[in-house]
Motif scaffolding. Sequence first.
Motif, PDB file in Angstrom:
ATOM      1  N   PRO A   1       0.831  -1.208   0.000  1.00  0.00           N
ATOM      2  CA  PRO A   1       0.000   0.000   0.000  1.00  0.00           C
ATOM      3  C   PRO A   1       0.861   1.252   0.000  1.00  0.00           C
ATOM      4  N   VAL A   2       0.341   2.294  -0.611  1.00  0.00           N
ATOM      5  CA  VAL A   2       1.044   3.575  -0.645  1.00  0.00           C
ATOM      6  C   VAL A   2       1.150   4.127   0.777  1.00  0.00           C
ATOM      7  N   GLU A   3       2.284   4.734   1.098  1.00  0.00           N
ATOM      8  CA  GLU A   3       2.457   5.352   2.412  1.00  0.00           C
ATOM      9  C   GLU A   3       1.445   6.486   2.576  1.00  0.00           C
ATOM     10  N   PRO A   4       0.708   6.520   3.681  1.00  0.00           N
ATOM     11  CA  PRO A   4      -0.266   7.611   3.881  1.00  0.00           C
ATOM     12  C   PRO A   4       0.354   8.994   3.748  1.00  0.00           C
ATOM     13  N   ARG A   5       1.546   9.184   4.284  1.00  0.00           N
ATOM     14  CA  ARG A   5       2.159  10.520   4.210  1.00  0.00           C
ATOM     15  C   ARG A   5       2.538  10.897   2.787  1.00  0.00           C
ATOM     16  N   ASN A   6       2.803   9.895   1.935  1.00  0.00           N
ATOM     17  CA  ASN A   6       3.150  10.194   0.550  1.00  0.00           C
ATOM     18  C   ASN A   6       1.935  10.687  -0.242  1.00  0.00           C
ATOM     19  N   VAL A   7       0.742  10.251   0.154  1.00  0.00           N
ATOM     20  CA  VAL A   7      -0.474  10.764  -0.478  1.00  0.00           C
ATOM     21  C   VAL A   7      -0.588  12.261  -0.210  1.00  0.00           C
ATOM     22  N   TYR A   8      -0.331  12.641   1.032  1.00  0.00           N
ATOM     23  CA  TYR A   8      -0.393  14.065   1.386  1.00  0.00           C
ATOM     24  C   TYR A   8       0.697  14.860   0.669  1.00  0.00           C
ATOM     25  N   ARG A   9       1.894  14.299   0.595  1.00  0.00           N
ATOM     26  CA  ARG A   9       2.990  15.003  -0.065  1.00  0.00           C
ATOM     27  C   ARG A   9       2.668  15.260  -1.534  1.00  0.00           C
ATOM     28  N   SER A  10       2.137  14.254  -2.210  1.00  0.00           N
ATOM     29  CA  SER A  10       1.780  14.428  -3.621  1.00  0.00           C
ATOM     30  C   SER A  10       0.671  15.454  -3.774  1.00  0.00           C
ATOM     31  N   PHE A  11      -0.292  15.426  -2.870  1.00  0.00           N
ATOM     32  CA  PHE A  11      -1.422  16.361  -2.904  1.00  0.00           C
ATOM     33  C   PHE A  11      -0.930  17.804  -2.792  1.00  0.00           C
ATOM     34  N   THR A  12      -0.073  18.064  -1.815  1.00  0.00           N
ATOM     35  CA  THR A  12       0.411  19.432  -1.609  1.00  0.00           C
ATOM     36  C   THR A  12       1.343  19.861  -2.737  1.00  0.00           C
ATOM     37  N   ARG A  13       2.127  18.929  -3.288  1.00  0.00           N
ATOM     38  CA  ARG A  13       3.015  19.269  -4.394  1.00  0.00           C
ATOM     39  C   ARG A  13       2.226  19.700  -5.625  1.00  0.00           C
ATOM     40  N   VAL A  14       1.194  18.949  -5.965  1.00  0.00           N
ATOM     41  CA  VAL A  14       0.367  19.295  -7.121  1.00  0.00           C
ATOM     42  C   VAL A  14      -0.288  20.660  -6.910  1.00  0.00           C
ATOM     43  N   ALA A  15      -0.798  20.892  -5.695  1.00  0.00           N
ATOM     44  CA  ALA A  15      -1.450  22.170  -5.398  1.00  0.00           C
ATOM     45  C   ALA A  15      -0.475  23.332  -5.542  1.00  0.00           C
ATOM     46  N   ALA A  16       0.731  23.169  -5.002  1.00  0.00           N
ATOM     47  CA  ALA A  16       1.729  24.236  -5.078  1.00  0.00           C
ATOM     48  C   ALA A  16       2.142  24.491  -6.526  1.00  0.00           C
ATOM     49  N   ASP A  17       2.348  23.430  -7.296  1.00  0.00           N
ATOM     50  CA  ASP A  17       2.736  23.591  -8.700  1.00  0.00           C
ATOM     51  C   ASP A  17       1.641  24.285  -9.512  1.00  0.00           C
ATOM     52  N   ALA A  18       0.384  24.116  -9.091  1.00  0.00           N
ATOM     53  CA  ALA A  18      -0.730  24.742  -9.800  1.00  0.00           C
ATOM     54  C   ALA A  18      -0.982  26.169  -9.341  1.00  0.00           C
ATOM     55  N   GLY A  19      -0.163  26.648  -8.391  1.00  0.00           N
ATOM     56  CA  GLY A  19      -0.324  28.009  -7.899  1.00  0.00           C
ATOM     57  C   GLY A  19      -1.478  28.176  -6.937  1.00  0.00           C
ATOM     58  N   LEU A  20      -1.947  27.077  -6.352  1.00  0.00           N
ATOM     59  CA  LEU A  20      -3.065  27.126  -5.403  1.00  0.00           C
ATOM     60  C   LEU A  20      -2.541  27.286  -3.983  1.00  0.00           C
ATOM     61  N   ARG A  21      -3.354  27.866  -3.131  1.00  0.00           N
ATOM     62  CA  ARG A  21      -2.994  27.892  -1.710  1.00  0.00           C
ATOM     63  C   ARG A  21      -3.008  26.440  -1.213  1.00  0.00           C
ATOM     64  N   VAL A  22      -1.983  26.079  -0.477  1.00  0.00           N
ATOM     65  CA  VAL A  22      -1.843  24.699  -0.029  1.00  0.00           C
ATOM     66  C   VAL A  22      -2.725  24.465   1.190  1.00  0.00           C
ATOM     67  N   VAL A  23      -3.594  23.498   1.093  1.00  0.00           N
ATOM     68  CA  VAL A  23      -4.461  23.113   2.208  1.00  0.00           C
ATOM     69  C   VAL A  23      -4.153  21.676   2.578  1.00  0.00           C
ATOM     70  N   ARG A  24      -4.702  21.232   3.699  1.00  0.00           N
ATOM     71  CA  ARG A  24      -4.519  19.837   4.097  1.00  0.00           C
ATOM     72  C   ARG A  24      -5.336  18.931   3.178  1.00  0.00           C
ATOM     73  N   LEU A  25      -4.889  17.687   3.038  1.00  0.00           N
ATOM     74  CA  LEU A  25      -5.676  16.723   2.285  1.00  0.00           C
ATOM     75  C   LEU A  25      -7.040  16.551   2.938  1.00  0.00           C
ATOM     76  N   HIS A  26      -7.082  16.633   4.263  1.00  0.00           N
ATOM     77  CA  HIS A  26      -8.358  16.500   4.969  1.00  0.00           C
ATOM     78  C   HIS A  26      -9.309  17.632   4.606  1.00  0.00           C
ATOM     79  N   ASP A  27      -8.757  18.771   4.158  1.00  0.00           N
ATOM     80  CA  ASP A  27      -9.623  19.881   3.757  1.00  0.00           C
ATOM     81  C   ASP A  27     -10.360  19.578   2.459  1.00  0.00           C
ATOM     82  N   ALA A  28      -9.846  18.623   1.676  1.00  0.00           N
ATOM     83  CA  ALA A  28     -10.599  18.174   0.495  1.00  0.00           C
ATOM     84  C   ALA A  28     -11.893  17.501   0.941  1.00  0.00           C
ATOM     85  N   ARG A  29     -11.820  16.828   2.079  1.00  0.00           N
ATOM     86  CA  ARG A  29     -13.014  16.219   2.676  1.00  0.00           C
ATOM     87  C   ARG A  29     -13.995  17.300   3.107  1.00  0.00           C
ATOM     88  N   HIS A  30     -13.469  18.357   3.729  1.00  0.00           N
ATOM     89  CA  HIS A  30     -14.325  19.478   4.099  1.00  0.00           C
ATOM     90  C   HIS A  30     -14.928  20.132   2.859  1.00  0.00           C
TER      91      HIS A  30
END
Length: 305
Positions: free
Chosen positions: A218-247
């Motif tokens: 299984p993928v490391e849980p922390r690596n899911v978050y790292r990829s999420f924040t990296r994509v957001a930063a590269d897209a010029g978006l404000r970086v939020v927590r992965l849990h905020d996608a749930r919100h």
Amino acid sequence: MDDTPYIEPRRKLSTYDKYEMHVRRYLVPLLGTKRLESLSVAEVRRFTTRMQSASTAAPAKEAHRVLRTALTAAVREELITRNVALLVEPPRVKQREISPWSLEETLTFLEAARRDPLYAAFVLAIAMGLRRGELVGLRRPDVDLDNRVLHVRQQTQRRRGTLYDDDPKSRRRRVVPMPALCIAPLRWHRLRQREAFARTGVAWSEKGYVFATRNGRPVEPRNVYRSFTRVAADAGLRVVRLHDARHGCATLLTAAGVAPRAIMEILGHSQISIPMDVYTHVVHDTQREAISHMDRLLKRRLPAA
């Protein structure tokens, strides 16, 4: 006296670790010399106040909860006659202000994430509000693409250096219909994963993890978050927590007028007050829109002032 563990068999491992930490750091140093039967309301109140002064309201409230649970167990075992922690009000914790992405920001992220290996996981997090551990814990039998149904049966967590599978939070297993937009990313992910396994010589299993590394783990849980924040930063978006996608999922559902009970079931909340407390601002906007219908319905019949 019976020394059978009380918490460990009854709580999730992550909860047990949290309880153990609070006992070791706070309860034993501050109350460890007190005899159970002589512990007073005033002493518990001083303990809570001291905790709050040394830290913040959140750990003080959690420490109070652990103490209350311990004393409840002591009452049940007839070691004491009353639980004095029940007579002390826990500290009030200020609700963290939640600012999930707007719809436009969410769409920008999804567009930017299309080429990421975890794109399908991000779609599930945003469209269905899955928690990180639930995403990592998904197995192939949990995903019924033909009938567009997702079974949330477990979550995968890291504890003391080891990945393990556990029940979902609050032990709420659930079956949730999938939006159509989730199907194509999941089919594409499955195809790419089979190709990757074939290249590395890993045997394919229909019971394996949906999101796995090239060696089938299984993928490391922390690596899911790292990829999420990296994509957001590269897209010029404000970086939020992965849990905020749930919100964000809950916010969009609330704004669309979905019933609170339905949101609770989709997200796997243990009680209906959680989504309503967290998304009050959206609820008010939805109520304002709903009540505006009364103007259109009644103003033609009301006499002019």
